[in-house]
Structures are given as C-alpha cells and as structure tokens.
Design an enzyme around this catalytic site. Structure first.
Site, PDB file in Angstrom:
ATOM      1  N   LYS A  83      54.118  79.679  68.408  1.00  0.00           N
ATOM      2  CA  LYS A  83      53.042  80.618  68.080  1.00  0.00           C
ATOM      3  C   LYS A  83      53.492  82.075  68.125  1.00  0.00           C
ATOM      4  O   LYS A  83      54.543  82.406  68.644  1.00  0.00           O
ATOM      5  CB  LYS A  83      51.817  80.348  68.944  1.00  0.00           C
ATOM      6  CG  LYS A  83      51.097  79.083  68.406  1.00  0.00           C
ATOM      7  CD  LYS A  83      49.809  78.767  69.077  1.00  0.00           C
ATOM      8  CE  LYS A  83      49.222  77.505  68.388  1.00  0.00           C
ATOM      9  NZ  LYS A  83      48.115  76.938  69.137  1.00  0.00           N
ATOM     10  N   ARG A  92      50.954  70.168  73.361  1.00  0.00           N
ATOM     11  CA  ARG A  92      50.940  69.936  71.912  1.00  0.00           C
ATOM     12  C   ARG A  92      52.129  70.669  71.301  1.00  0.00           C
ATOM     13  O   ARG A  92      52.208  71.890  71.360  1.00  0.00           O
ATOM     14  CB  ARG A  92      49.619  70.466  71.342  1.00  0.00           C
ATOM     15  CG  ARG A  92      49.448  70.255  69.846  1.00  0.00           C
ATOM     16  CD  ARG A  92      48.108  70.842  69.390  1.00  0.00           C
ATOM     17  NE  ARG A  92      47.871  70.593  67.976  1.00  0.00           N
ATOM     18  CZ  ARG A  92      48.354  71.340  66.993  1.00  0.00           C
ATOM     19  NH1 ARG A  92      49.109  72.391  67.260  1.00  0.00           N
ATOM     20  NH2 ARG A  92      48.095  71.037  65.732  1.00  0.00           N
TER      21      ARG A  92
HETATM   22  N1  HH2 Z   1      46.854  74.840  67.509  1.00  0.00           N
HETATM   23  C1  HH2 Z   1      46.903  74.656  66.184  1.00  0.00           C
HETATM   24  C2  HH2 Z   1      46.129  73.653  65.581  1.00  0.00           C
HETATM   25  N2  HH2 Z   1      45.362  72.832  66.314  1.00  0.00           N
HETATM   26  N3  HH2 Z   1      44.537  72.150  68.417  1.00  0.00           N
HETATM   27  C3  HH2 Z   1      44.473  72.319  69.743  1.00  0.00           C
HETATM   28  N4  HH2 Z   1      43.697  71.510  70.489  1.00  0.00           N
HETATM   29  N5  HH2 Z   1      45.191  73.293  70.385  1.00  0.00           N
HETATM   30  C4  HH2 Z   1      45.998  74.150  69.706  1.00  0.00           C
HETATM   31  O1  HH2 Z   1      46.615  75.045  70.346  1.00  0.00           O
HETATM   32  C5  HH2 Z   1      46.078  74.015  68.276  1.00  0.00           C
HETATM   33  C6  HH2 Z   1      45.316  72.978  67.659  1.00  0.00           C
HETATM   34  C7  HH2 Z   1      47.773  75.541  65.346  1.00  0.00           C
HETATM   35  O2  HH2 Z   1      49.052  74.999  65.184  1.00  0.00           O
HETATM   36  P1  HH2 Z   1      49.519  74.202  63.871  1.00  0.00           P
HETATM   37  O3  HH2 Z   1      48.765  72.929  63.736  1.00  0.00           O
HETATM   38  O4  HH2 Z   1      50.982  74.036  63.894  1.00  0.00           O
HETATM   39  O5  HH2 Z   1      49.220  75.207  62.698  1.00  0.00           O
HETATM   40  P2  HH2 Z   1      48.165  75.228  61.513  1.00  0.00           P
HETATM   41  O6  HH2 Z   1      46.810  75.351  62.118  1.00  0.00           O
HETATM   42  O7  HH2 Z   1      48.585  76.421  60.692  1.00  0.00           O
HETATM   43  O8  HH2 Z   1      48.282  73.924  60.768  1.00  0.00           O
END
Ligand code: HH2
Length: 254
Positions: A199, A233
C-alpha cells in the site's frame, strides 16, 4: 489470506490475473505457499482511478474463476461491497464475505450474511480522509455502528472479523497510526485482519512502486501480527508466511 484480483485496474496487480487460467494458477500457487484463505475481488477499491462497475460486470469477471478456486479446497472469501455479488458468490461456494464498507453501504448485506451464517470481514472506511480527526476513535465508532447493524440482522458474534482498513479513507499517517495502535482494537474481543500489502503509505516512507514494496509490507505485517492481527491479507504469500513463522518461532523462545 492471499489476494486474488480478477480486475484490469487493481493498484498493484491490475490485469495480471484477469485471464481465468492465470487466476487459477495464482490461487494454486498461493495455497502451495501457505495461504489459508483466498480472497477474490473483481472490482478495484483503489482510492484514485478505480472504475466502479455494475453487478453484471463484477459477476462476469468472477464467473470463470470462482468455482474453480473453490474446488481447490481452501476457504474462499469474496471481496465485494455489493450484496448481489456476495449472494451470488456465496451460492457459488465462497464462504466468507469481505465488505470494505463494513455493512454500512449496501443495505442488503447484513441480512444476506446473517441468512448464510457466513463469516464477515467488517472493514473501516470513509468517503474522504480527514487529517484533523483521531483515527482510532473514528475506527472504534465505526465498528460500533457496524456491530449494531450486525446484531440487529442476527449475525453471530463469532462470525465477525474486524479490519482497520489500511489505506481506506485515511491519510498516509493515519494508516500508519492504525497499524501502530492496532492493539487498541483488541477491546472488541474479535479477530483482527490487516491488509497493508504494497500500500501507498509504504511508498511514502520509502519511495517505491507497488511491486517494490515487499520489504515494507512484511515489516508492517509483522508489527500488525505482534499487535494482535490474526489474519494477514497479502499479495506475497510465500514471503509473508516465512516472515510470520520466523517471528512466531523467535517469539516462542522468550
Ligand atoms: N484492501 C484492498 C482490497 N480489499 N479488504 C480488506 N478486508 N482489507 C483490506 O485492507 C483490503 C481489502 C486493496 O488492495 P487490493 O485488493 O490489492 O487492491 P484493489 O482494491 O485496487 O483491487
């Protein structure tokens, strides 16, 4: 928890796993590397530049992968803020709902989760970051609201996981504060999930592109685990599992 994004625009791995065979290979790999849960998302939640998509599109992206990933035999969580998508995914074999709006955005989410008796990740979020607020107080008040919604809908307490939502509706410093003071959230007596993987706050501390943030992600996740996080995660399962195992083994010698 290994992250599987079947999106063209996720902030760190957008487009990499949109082809179903690549998504499945990535899920297999993360399981072999030690993931206990696979979190599948089909809509990016990145704070800048994410394209909101309709239910049909989200489902269309999930359709060719979800059942195949479920068949790998590891619990699958569905990362979606839309109850219609979560309902479909739970019917297709996902067993955990991961709602980045903590039951507070889609009015149908709480009843759905209660009806399925599925575990739910309640994540803290805000429309806009506000540098002037006490972020720990805001997170606690938000969790109180989500837990009231959950209780009213009849969601069992043992099915609830709380997540401070690193990078969501927070300044970079507030994201760091949420990690630094994660142990304060133990008062809820519920399992905590943390997702700091790749992040932006890491890039603020140590200028880097998302794919160059493995060291920072591991540092953040080890500190989170030390402060009580039970689920991490991550996009980088092998390295994270190794780091967590080594830290736990050393801790065990105290
Ligand atoms: N972060 C992201 C997405 N979903 N869910 C939870 N519970 N906690 C988190 O910190 C979280 C989440 C963002 O990361 P990523 O899925 O890699 O990115 P994007 O939303 O751009 O797909």
């Amino acid at each position: 928890m290994g992250v599987l994004n079947v999106t063209p625009d996720s902030f760190s791995d957008g487009g990499q796993f949109i082809a179903p065979e690549r998504a499945l290979a990535q899920a297999r790999r993360m399981i072999a590397e030690g993931a206990d849960i696979i979190d599948i998302g089909a809509e990016s939640t990145r704070p800048y530049g994410a394209q909101p998509i309709p239910v049909e599109e989200e489902q269309k992206r999930l359709e060719p992968v979800l059942a195949a990933v479920v068949a790998l035999g590891v619990p699958v969580s569905i990362d979606s803020m839309k109850s219609a998508v979560v309902a479909w995914a739970l019917d297709a074999g996902a067993v955990i709902a991961n709602d980045v709006w903590g039951l507070q955005r889609d009015g149908g989410m709480a009843a759905l989760v209660a009806q399925h008796r599925s575990p739910i990740v309640i994540m803290h979020n805000r429309d806009e970051a506000d540098a002037t607020i006490d972020i720990m107080k805001d997170i606690a008040a938000y969790f109180e609201r989500s837990l009231a919604i959950a209780a009213k809908a009849g969601i069992a307490t043992e099915n609830i996981v709380l997540d401070p939502g690193i990078g969501f509706g927070k300044t970079q410093h507030q994201s760091m504060t949420a990690l630094a003071r994660l142990d304060e959230l133990k008062v809820f007596k519920l399992p905590l999930l943390v997702g700091a993987s790749r992040k932006r706050f890491i890039g603020v501390i140590s200028p880097s592109e998302p794919h160059q943030r493995l060291g920072g992600s591991i540092a953040a996740h080890l500190l989170a685990a030390q402060r009580g996080a039970r689920i991490i995660r991550t996009h980088d399962v092998a390295e994270t599992v190794q780091a967590l195992r080594v830290a736990a083994a050393i801790e065990d010698k105290r």
